[in-house]
Design a protein around this motif. Structure first.
Motif, PDB file in Angstrom:
ATOM      1  N   GLY A 193     -21.821  26.228 -22.621  1.00  0.00           N
ATOM      2  CA  GLY A 193     -22.952  26.424 -23.646  1.00  0.00           C
ATOM      3  C   GLY A 193     -23.589  25.326 -23.781  1.00  0.00           C
ATOM      4  N   GLU A 194     -24.223  25.480 -24.832  1.00  0.00           N
ATOM      5  CA  GLU A 194     -25.338  24.277 -25.347  1.00  0.00           C
ATOM      6  C   GLU A 194     -25.142  23.795 -26.430  1.00  0.00           C
ATOM      7  OE1 GLU A 194     -28.920  24.796 -23.547  1.00  0.00           O
ATOM      8  OE2 GLU A 194     -28.428  25.927 -21.553  1.00  0.00           O
TER       9      GLU A 194
ATOM     10  N   GLY B 203     -31.666  23.591 -20.750  1.00  0.00           N
ATOM     11  CA  GLY B 203     -30.575  23.751 -19.810  1.00  0.00           C
ATOM     12  C   GLY B 203     -30.932  25.172 -19.243  1.00  0.00           C
TER      13      GLY B 203
ATOM     14  N   ARG C 173     -18.111  26.007 -28.899  1.00  0.00           N
ATOM     15  CA  ARG C 173     -18.161  25.486 -27.604  1.00  0.00           C
ATOM     16  C   ARG C 173     -16.711  24.987 -27.363  1.00  0.00           C
ATOM     17  NH1 ARG C 173     -22.768  21.427 -26.228  1.00  0.00           N
ATOM     18  NH2 ARG C 173     -22.190  21.806 -24.355  1.00  0.00           N
TER      19      ARG C 173
ATOM     20  N   ARG D 267     -31.832  26.669 -15.719  1.00  0.00           N
ATOM     21  CA  ARG D 267     -31.061  27.914 -14.964  1.00  0.00           C
ATOM     22  C   ARG D 267     -32.022  28.916 -14.438  1.00  0.00           C
ATOM     23  NH1 ARG D 267     -25.447  27.198 -17.323  1.00  0.00           N
ATOM     24  NH2 ARG D 267     -25.872  25.622 -18.744  1.00  0.00           N
TER      25      ARG D 267
ATOM     26  N   ALA E 246     -14.527  16.269 -23.659  1.00  0.00           N
ATOM     27  CA  ALA E 246     -15.340  17.001 -22.748  1.00  0.00           C
ATOM     28  C   ALA E 246     -16.707  16.070 -22.374  1.00  0.00           C
ATOM     29  CB  ALA E 246     -16.289  18.198 -23.418  1.00  0.00           C
ATOM     30  N   LEU E 247     -17.302  15.517 -23.058  1.00  0.00           N
ATOM     31  CA  LEU E 247     -18.399  14.448 -22.905  1.00  0.00           C
ATOM     32  C   LEU E 247     -17.766  13.496 -21.751  1.00  0.00           C
ATOM     33  CD1 LEU E 247     -21.262  14.405 -24.047  1.00  0.00           C
ATOM     34  CD2 LEU E 247     -20.462  12.922 -25.654  1.00  0.00           C
TER      35      LEU E 247
ATOM     36  N   ALA F 143     -17.307  14.898 -18.456  1.00  0.00           N
ATOM     37  CA  ALA F 143     -18.638  15.517 -17.687  1.00  0.00           C
ATOM     38  C   ALA F 143     -19.260  14.310 -16.936  1.00  0.00           C
ATOM     39  CB  ALA F 143     -19.562  16.036 -18.920  1.00  0.00           C
TER      40      ALA F 143
ATOM     41  N   GLU G  79     -25.569  14.268 -27.171  1.00  0.00           N
ATOM     42  CA  GLU G  79     -26.593  14.851 -26.697  1.00  0.00           C
ATOM     43  C   GLU G  79     -27.883  14.909 -27.312  1.00  0.00           C
ATOM     44  OE1 GLU G  79     -24.694  18.414 -24.086  1.00  0.00           O
ATOM     45  OE2 GLU G  79     -23.561  18.164 -25.688  1.00  0.00           O
TER      46      GLU G  79
ATOM     47  N   VAL H  31     -25.248  15.516 -20.154  1.00  0.00           N
ATOM     48  CA  VAL H  31     -24.392  15.369 -19.217  1.00  0.00           C
ATOM     49  C   VAL H  31     -23.386  16.467 -19.162  1.00  0.00           C
ATOM     50  CG1 VAL H  31     -22.885  14.103 -20.772  1.00  0.00           C
ATOM     51  CG2 VAL H  31     -22.459  13.792 -18.376  1.00  0.00           C
ATOM     52  N   THR H  32     -23.244  17.361 -20.456  1.00  0.00           N
ATOM     53  CA  THR H  32     -22.321  18.402 -20.328  1.00  0.00           C
ATOM     54  C   THR H  32     -23.250  19.393 -19.565  1.00  0.00           C
ATOM     55  OG1 THR H  32     -22.814  19.248 -22.654  1.00  0.00           O
ATOM     56  CG2 THR H  32     -21.015  17.747 -22.232  1.00  0.00           C
ATOM     57  N   ILE H  33     -24.628  19.687 -19.647  1.00  0.00           N
ATOM     58  CA  ILE H  33     -25.351  20.693 -19.174  1.00  0.00           C
ATOM     59  C   ILE H  33     -25.441  20.310 -17.806  1.00  0.00           C
ATOM     60  CG2 ILE H  33     -27.534  21.844 -19.435  1.00  0.00           C
ATOM     61  CD1 ILE H  33     -25.891  22.066 -21.824  1.00  0.00           C
ATOM     62  N   GLN H  34     -25.516  18.996 -17.290  1.00  0.00           N
ATOM     63  CA  GLN H  34     -25.792  18.469 -15.966  1.00  0.00           C
ATOM     64  C   GLN H  34     -24.765  18.940 -15.273  1.00  0.00           C
ATOM     65  OE1 GLN H  34     -26.754  14.443 -14.614  1.00  0.00           O
ATOM     66  NE2 GLN H  34     -24.503  14.164 -14.193  1.00  0.00           N
ATOM     67  N   ALA H  35     -23.372  19.050 -15.747  1.00  0.00           N
ATOM     68  CA  ALA H  35     -22.125  19.226 -15.073  1.00  0.00           C
ATOM     69  C   ALA H  35     -21.924  20.665 -14.757  1.00  0.00           C
ATOM     70  CB  ALA H  35     -20.797  18.989 -15.850  1.00  0.00           C
ATOM     71  N   GLN H  36     -22.704  21.661 -15.968  1.00  0.00           N
ATOM     72  CA  GLN H  36     -22.632  23.063 -15.572  1.00  0.00           C
ATOM     73  C   GLN H  36     -23.653  23.345 -14.445  1.00  0.00           C
ATOM     74  OE1 GLN H  36     -23.739  24.675 -19.102  1.00  0.00           O
ATOM     75  NE2 GLN H  36     -22.150  23.615 -20.452  1.00  0.00           N
TER      76      GLN H  36
ATOM     77  N   GLU I 268     -22.407  22.347 -11.020  1.00  0.00           N
ATOM     78  CA  GLU I 268     -21.292  23.300 -10.418  1.00  0.00           C
ATOM     79  C   GLU I 268     -21.902  24.623  -9.890  1.00  0.00           C
ATOM     80  OE1 GLU I 268     -17.105  22.135 -12.046  1.00  0.00           O
ATOM     81  OE2 GLU I 268     -18.832  20.991 -11.851  1.00  0.00           O
TER      82      GLU I 268
ATOM     83  N   HIS J 291     -27.584   8.194 -24.096  1.00  0.00           N
ATOM     84  CA  HIS J 291     -26.699   9.187 -23.918  1.00  0.00           C
ATOM     85  C   HIS J 291     -25.666   8.911 -22.670  1.00  0.00           C
ATOM     86  CE1 HIS J 291     -29.917   9.547 -21.071  1.00  0.00           C
ATOM     87  NE2 HIS J 291     -29.234  10.139 -20.324  1.00  0.00           N
TER      88      HIS J 291
ATOM     89  N   MET K 158     -14.450  21.934 -17.961  1.00  0.00           N
ATOM     90  CA  MET K 158     -16.033  21.962 -18.256  1.00  0.00           C
ATOM     91  C   MET K 158     -16.252  22.407 -19.730  1.00  0.00           C
ATOM     92  SD  MET K 158     -18.673  22.436 -15.309  1.00  0.00           S
ATOM     93  CE  MET K 158     -18.917  23.879 -15.534  1.00  0.00           C
ATOM     94  N   LEU K 159     -17.140  21.716 -20.149  1.00  0.00           N
ATOM     95  CA  LEU K 159     -17.683  22.389 -21.584  1.00  0.00           C
ATOM     96  C   LEU K 159     -18.908  23.353 -21.289  1.00  0.00           C
ATOM     97  CD1 LEU K 159     -17.602  21.828 -24.348  1.00  0.00           C
ATOM     98  CD2 LEU K 159     -19.506  20.147 -24.232  1.00  0.00           C
TER      99      LEU K 159
END
Lengths: 335, 326
Positions: free
Chosen positions: A280-281, B163, A297, B167, A257-258, A261, A52, B192-197, B200, A217, A277-278
């Motif tokens: 946090g950031e 992110g 996380r 929000r 997790a990546l 997603a 990320e 991509v992990t923040i995109q999913a959050q 959703e 990414h 789903m992961l």
């Protein structure tokens, strides 16, 4: 190409314990952008660095190009140790290592004709004695990247994003480099154009025996271009392996997790997907979490994960992941 | 989503005209689609396809006079939004219809706190007092999964990560409990992990509140995972539309098929190379004649550059605009 670590062939690129640090807040704090990264890249292969934003993947590329100072560690491209100390080494490096940038709009000088943009590295490196020879080479390069020869007389703004990226690629291969760092080369392009550039990079790699460090990414793109994949999180490589090892058998919880997603394009499969789903950031690298930086996380984190930094655990000759839980599986008495 | 209810939004024949230095062209050309309560409608297309302009037209935010809606209608709960003046439109915008943008840093005001910005529509549209608005703002921020919401209301946008800013934008957009939300590439700038959050959250809000959601994206994966209905746009026109499972399961238009074949995926065959779509998308002022996709189309024949194909329903709910019928 071989992934075996015992390969008699020396890797083209070698990075050991690379650390890059930036001073922030007037020198009172330090960002450990890259914090102990090691990898090799063999001739003719593509190693992808994924992660990320804030993971340090771009900084690794910049360190290899000598754009950012190295705090610690050793790096080598071909026979040249970095940072290059002599003028002769720097010249060799400029010829043998090149870069393709993310944004084809800001990485081409808008006032220069395309022919001059591509001829610039030739001139700078003393390739082609006369203007005529260089023009001939430019025409050849334009052909290699799928642009017509008369593109040389035009300015960058007369081209679309995908065509500009082709110009950037022609410039990068002009000096016949061995090694090219591709920093998000397709992420600014439209989807229908991405495939053109991915295929072009693959074709050139075979034809010109290029070695790529591919920084991206987008895991789906990475899956298509990579021989091996290294996953970065907060300045460290958490998992590295061949493409199939990392994509089919992701072993670090972050890699898992990546991958979960990334949405696929089959709606039926997406509807039934029950991925974890992961939350946090990615935390600030100024004050990274203790122990395993991923622990806040991580759905599997244990008490130990916040105390001890996990060491890379060997899963196969080519596959490593840095997670305490993996070490448990094979070495239960450790600790 | 219930099919019997009248649609929340009906866009019909929407056409916008761009005028630059005496030249005119249709940026959007005869765009039609519907959004129902609780439904997530994705609009996909490349740059210049008109997907963002469609959103701006619905919001009454077209950059007039360079771009004007010149034909068609946008009916929202019985009102044609195109007939409203700016004053009347303001009563809808941010209240019953809200929009969130791709880059939260440029759409949040850097000199006001996050709390101030989430409270603003509540004070303007709902007439809440500062205190009540702030209380609601904290709830909204918590709802979009910002931890420690109360405290974070006092922070400024630069103190938020990308992110968290997105929000906060969503919280602002949700403040007045809108019936329709338009999200223009809400996660393109995010990982991509923040995109999913984020996606959703948006989808759950749409389903939970019965809010219509228009999701503008270039990512087919996002469409497949989060949308109910998809509208594929090319060069200012809708070329294919229908339920996501239907359109992606049996894509009919050569452009949709081309997109699906050229997009790298996590499950596609690695042995066969990606099949790119040849050529480039055209600009507004150099649109090809007939079907604008014909220069890039493997199935094009004479009729395709002579006549523009209309959008027709060929299976229940599944529309295409293409002359080829193999």
């Amino acid at each position: 190409m071989s992934d075996a670590t015992g390969d008699p062939q020396r890797p083209l690129v070698s990075v050991r314990d690379l650390k890059v640090q930036f001073a922030v807040a007037g020198g009172r704090q330090v960002v450990r952008a890259v914090d102990g990264v090691s990898f090799d890249i063999h001739r003719g292969e593509t190693l992808s660095l994924v992660g990320e934003s804030g993971s340090g993947k771009t900084t690794v590329g910049q360190a290899l190009l000598g754009v950012v100072p190295i705090a610690e560690g050793e790096m080598r491209i071909g026979d040249v140790s970095l940072p290059a100390r002599t003028a002769a080494d720097r010249r060799r490096l400029r010829r043998s290592a090149q870069m393709i940038f993310q944004d084809p709009y800001s990485s081409l000088n808008p006032r220069m004709r395309v022919g001059d943009i591509i001829a610039e590295p030739l001139r700078a490196n003393g390739i082609g004695a006369t203007r005529g020879e260089r023009q001939k080479r430019v025409a050849e390069l334009l052909g290699l990247v799928g642009l017509p020869a008369d593109a040389a007389d035009l300015l960058p703004h007369e081209f679309s994003g995908g065509q500009r990226q082709r110009i950037g690629i022609a410039r990068a291969i002009a000096t016949e480099p061995d090694f090219i760092i591709c920093d998000e080369p397709v992420s600014a392009l439209d989807v229908s154009i991405q495939a053109q550039i991915v295929n072009l990079l693959g074709g050139l790699q075979k034809r010109l025996h290029l070695t790529y460090l591919f920084i991206a990414h987008d895991l789906a793109v990475v899956r298509y271009v990579s021989s091996r994949i290294a996953v970065m999180y907060l300045g460290k490589i958490v998992e590295i392996g061949t493409r199939d090892e990392v994509i089919r058998n992701p072993s670090h919880p972050y890699t898992q997790a990546l991958l979960a997603a990334v949405p696929g394009i089959d709606p039926a499969r997406e509807a039934t997907r029950q991925g974890v789903m992961l939350g946090g950031e990615i935390p600030s690298p100024i004050n990274p979490p203790s122990g395993c930086a991923f622990h806040p996380r991580c759905p599997l984190a244990e008490a130990r994960c916040s105390r001890e930094v996990p060491r890379p655990h060997r899963l196969s000759a080519t596959h490593q992941a840095a997670c305490h839980l993996l070490a448990d599986a094979s070495e239960p008495s450790k600790g | 989503m219930t099919v019997s209810e009248p649609p929340l939004l009906t866009v019909e024949g929407l056409t916008t005209t761009v005028s630059v230095q005496g030249r005119q062209a249709h940026a959007l050309d005869d765009v039609s689609f519907q959004v129902r309560k609780g439904e997530c409608v994705a609009i996909v297309g490349e740059s210049g396809s008109g997907k963002s302009m469609t959103a701006l037209a619905i919001m009454g935010l077209l950059p007039e006079p360079q771009v004007r809606a010149t034909a068609g209608s946008i009916r929202f709960d019985g009102t044609d939004l195109l007939t409203l003046n700016q004053e009347q439109m303001r009563a809808f915008r941010g209240d019953r219809i809200s929009m969130i943008f791709q880059e939260p840093m440029t759409s949040l005001n850097p000199v006001f706190t996050i709390g101030h910005q989430i409270s603003e529509p509540l004070i303007y549209h709902k007439g809440l007092g500062r205190k009540a608005a702030r209380k609601k703002a904290a709830q909204l921020l918590a709802q979009v999964q910002v931890a420690d919401a109360e405290h974070r209301l006092s922070l400024y946008p630069h103190q938020f990560s990308g992110g968290m800013r997105q929000r906060a934008m969503i919280a602002t957009g949700l403040a007045c409990d809108p019936e329709l939300m338009i999200a223009d590439e809400p996660t393109t700038a995010l990982d991509v992990t923040i995109q999913a959050q984020i996606l959703e959250i948006l989808r759950d809000l749409a389903r939970g509140r019965g809010m219509g959601l228009i999701l503008i994206t270039h990512s087919l994966g996002v469409v497949a995972r989060y949308a109910d209905t998809v509208i594929v746009m090319y060069a200012g026109r809708v070329v294919e539309s229908g339920p996501v499972a239907e359109v992606f399961g049996r894509p009919k238009h050569p452009y949709t098929r081309g997109l699906m074949a050229c997009v790298p995926t996590m499950d596609g065959d690695l042995e066969s190379a990606l099949v790119p779509i040849d050529g480039q998308p055209s600009g507004v002022f150099d649109r090809p004649s007939g079907c604008a996709f014909h220069p890039r189309c493997p199935l094009a024949f004479d009729r395709c550059w002579a006549e523009t194909p209309p959008l027709e329903e060929f299976r229940p709910g599944h529309h295409k605009a293409c002359w080829a019928d193999e």
